[in-house]
Design a protein around this motif. Structure first.
Motif, short mmCIF file in Angstrom:
data_model
loop_
_atom_site.label_atom_id
_atom_site.label_comp_id
_atom_site.label_asym_id
_atom_site.label_seq_id
_atom_site.Cartn_x
_atom_site.Cartn_y
_atom_site.Cartn_z
N GLY A 7 -0.27 -2.71 6.97
CA GLY A 7 -1.42 -1.80 7.05
C GLY A 7 -1.13 -0.49 6.33
O GLY A 7 -0.40 -0.45 5.35
N GLU A 8 -1.70 0.59 6.86
CA GLU A 8 -1.63 1.89 6.18
C GLU A 8 -0.53 2.75 6.79
O GLU A 8 -0.40 2.82 8.00
CB GLU A 8 -2.98 2.60 6.32
CG GLU A 8 -3.07 3.93 5.63
CD GLU A 8 -4.47 4.52 5.73
OE1 GLU A 8 -4.92 5.09 4.73
OE2 GLU A 8 -5.09 4.38 6.80
N LEU A 9 0.29 3.38 5.92
CA LEU A 9 1.32 4.32 6.37
C LEU A 9 0.94 5.71 5.90
O LEU A 9 0.64 5.92 4.72
CB LEU A 9 2.67 3.93 5.80
CG LEU A 9 3.82 4.94 5.99
CD1 LEU A 9 4.07 5.22 7.47
CD2 LEU A 9 5.10 4.42 5.32
N VAL B 119 0.49 2.89 15.38
CA VAL B 119 1.79 3.28 15.92
C VAL B 119 2.07 4.69 15.43
O VAL B 119 2.11 4.95 14.21
CB VAL B 119 2.92 2.33 15.45
CG1 VAL B 119 4.28 2.83 15.95
CG2 VAL B 119 2.67 0.90 15.94
N LEU B 120 2.18 5.62 16.36
CA LEU B 120 2.53 7.01 16.04
C LEU B 120 4.03 7.14 16.25
O LEU B 120 4.55 6.76 17.31
CB LEU B 120 1.79 7.99 16.95
CG LEU B 120 2.18 9.46 16.79
CD1 LEU B 120 1.72 10.01 15.45
CD2 LEU B 120 1.58 10.30 17.94
N CYS C 153 -1.84 -1.99 12.15
CA CYS C 153 -2.91 -1.69 11.17
C CYS C 153 -2.66 -0.33 10.53
O CYS C 153 -2.94 -0.11 9.35
CB CYS C 153 -4.27 -1.71 11.87
SG CYS C 153 -4.68 -3.31 12.59
N HIS C 154 -2.22 0.63 11.34
CA HIS C 154 -1.93 1.99 10.84
C HIS C 154 -0.61 2.45 11.44
O HIS C 154 -0.36 2.22 12.63
CB HIS C 154 -3.01 2.99 11.28
CG HIS C 154 -4.38 2.69 10.77
ND1 HIS C 154 -4.87 3.17 9.58
CD2 HIS C 154 -5.37 1.92 11.30
CE1 HIS C 154 -6.11 2.73 9.40
NE2 HIS C 154 -6.44 1.97 10.42
N VAL C 155 0.21 3.13 10.62
CA VAL C 155 1.42 3.81 11.12
C VAL C 155 1.31 5.26 10.68
O VAL C 155 1.01 5.55 9.51
CB VAL C 155 2.72 3.20 10.57
CG1 VAL C 155 3.94 3.98 11.04
CG2 VAL C 155 2.83 1.72 10.99
N MET D 219 0.86 -1.20 0.00
CA MET D 219 0.00 0.00 0.00
C MET D 219 0.90 1.25 0.00
O MET D 219 1.80 1.35 0.82
CB MET D 219 -0.88 -0.03 1.27
CG MET D 219 -1.97 1.02 1.30
SD MET D 219 -2.88 1.03 2.89
CE MET D 219 -3.65 -0.58 2.93
N GLU D 220 0.68 2.16 -0.95
CA GLU D 220 1.47 3.39 -1.04
C GLU D 220 1.21 4.28 0.17
O GLU D 220 0.06 4.41 0.61
CB GLU D 220 1.09 4.17 -2.33
CG GLU D 220 1.88 3.72 -3.56
CD GLU D 220 3.39 3.87 -3.38
OE1 GLU D 220 4.09 2.84 -3.37
OE2 GLU D 220 3.85 5.00 -3.14
N PRO D 221 2.25 4.89 0.73
CA PRO D 221 2.01 5.81 1.84
C PRO D 221 1.22 7.03 1.38
O PRO D 221 1.36 7.48 0.25
CB PRO D 221 3.42 6.23 2.28
CG PRO D 221 4.35 5.84 1.21
CD PRO D 221 3.71 4.76 0.42
N ARG D 222 0.37 7.54 2.25
CA ARG D 222 -0.34 8.79 1.98
C ARG D 222 0.42 9.92 2.69
O ARG D 222 0.93 9.74 3.79
CB ARG D 222 -1.78 8.71 2.51
CG ARG D 222 -2.67 7.79 1.66
CD ARG D 222 -3.98 7.46 2.37
NE ARG D 222 -4.71 8.68 2.75
CZ ARG D 222 -5.78 8.65 3.55
NH1 ARG D 222 -6.19 7.50 4.07
NH2 ARG D 222 -6.43 9.76 3.84
#
Ligand code: 6PG
Length: 242
Positions: free
Chosen positions: A227-229, A140-141, A190-192, A1-4
């Motif tokens: 997951g999503e970056l 994860v922040l 799931c999300h970074v 998944m490409e980072p946004r």
């Protein structure tokens, strides 16, 4: 998944955008499994975000009773030490919201480093759901230093190769011990969210966005989550890529 990539005009707008995203990730996690396991970042940058989340404009938009606060890394100091990430997060956020104390998973920085890492790894395994046998955070922040370190995973250190959930890391340049989550946990999340602000981070951002296939990647370039970056940058940090 490409980072946004989200670029805000200044730091207040950056924290506003990141807070909105965090609220939506928390709601999605709670809807999905009834909780929100969030590994917070240390350092200076996220303090403004934590204070905004603790403010009347955001405080009531998260069901804090279902949130589990974890720490991406911690300095090996007691919890009331000025260097403690726990103390910073407690003062900027936790004192203003109602996360049940049993759901604030402090790294026991006052213990010997290996004991602190082992206790924290046990807690991660005990409380977090797993994906492919790796404890899985909902979010994860992370911040990153100008050298490209994330959490307490610094370039060229063997902590980058650790597979256990948390590791004791001696950081030569800081002449100090830290406890850090490891890359498998970051990449299983799931999300970074990477939150960077200020001109000091502009060269790093340019390096990362211009050298995606580095043969000798920096820690921040090793983040490839299943997951999503998402990158949240202010104009100053993004000035070489816009
Ligand atoms: C810490 C952090 C560390 C931080 C970066 C960026 O304990 O210091 O976990 O990884 O995110 O060093 O720090 P700043 O936000 O202060 O630039």
């Amino acid at each position: 998944m490409e980072p946004r990539v989200h670029i805000a005009q200044d730091e207040p707008a950056l924290f506003q955008a990141c807070a909105e995203r965090l609220v939506s990730v928390a709601a999605e996690s709670i809807a999905r499994h009834g909780g929100f396991h969030w590994a917070v970042a240390g350092g200076a940058t996220p303090q403004g975000l934590y204070r905004l989340l603790a403010s009347p404009s955001f405080r009531d938009r998260v069901d804090w009773s279902l949130v589990h606060i974890w720490f991406g890394d911690e300095r090996c100091v007691p919890p009331e030490d000025a260097q403690s990430n726990f103390r910073m997060v407690r003062e900027a956020l936790l004192d203003a919201v109602s996360v049940p104390p049993a759901q604030v998973h402090r790294v026991q920085g006052e213990l010997p480093p290996e004991a602190a890492a082992s206790d924290y790894a046990d807690a991660l395994r005990r409380h977090l759901p797993e994906a492919d046998k790796v404890p899985q955070f909902d979010l994860v922040l992370l911040g990153s230093g100008p050298d490209g370190h994330i959490a307490s995973l610094f370039p060229g250190t063997d902590a980058l190769r650790k597979r256990r959930p948390a590791a004791a890391v001696y950081v030569p340049k800081l002449e100090s011990w830290r406890i850090s989550i490891t890359l498998p946990l970051i990449n299983t999340a799931c999300h970074v969210i990477l939150l960077l602000s200020g001109a000091k981070k502009a060269d790093l951002v340019r390096h990362v966005f211009r050298h995606s296939a580095d043969t000798n990647p920096l820690p921040v370039q090793m983040i490839r989550p299943s997951g999503e970056l998402e990158w949240f940058l202010d104009d100053e940090a993004a000035r070489h890529i816009t």
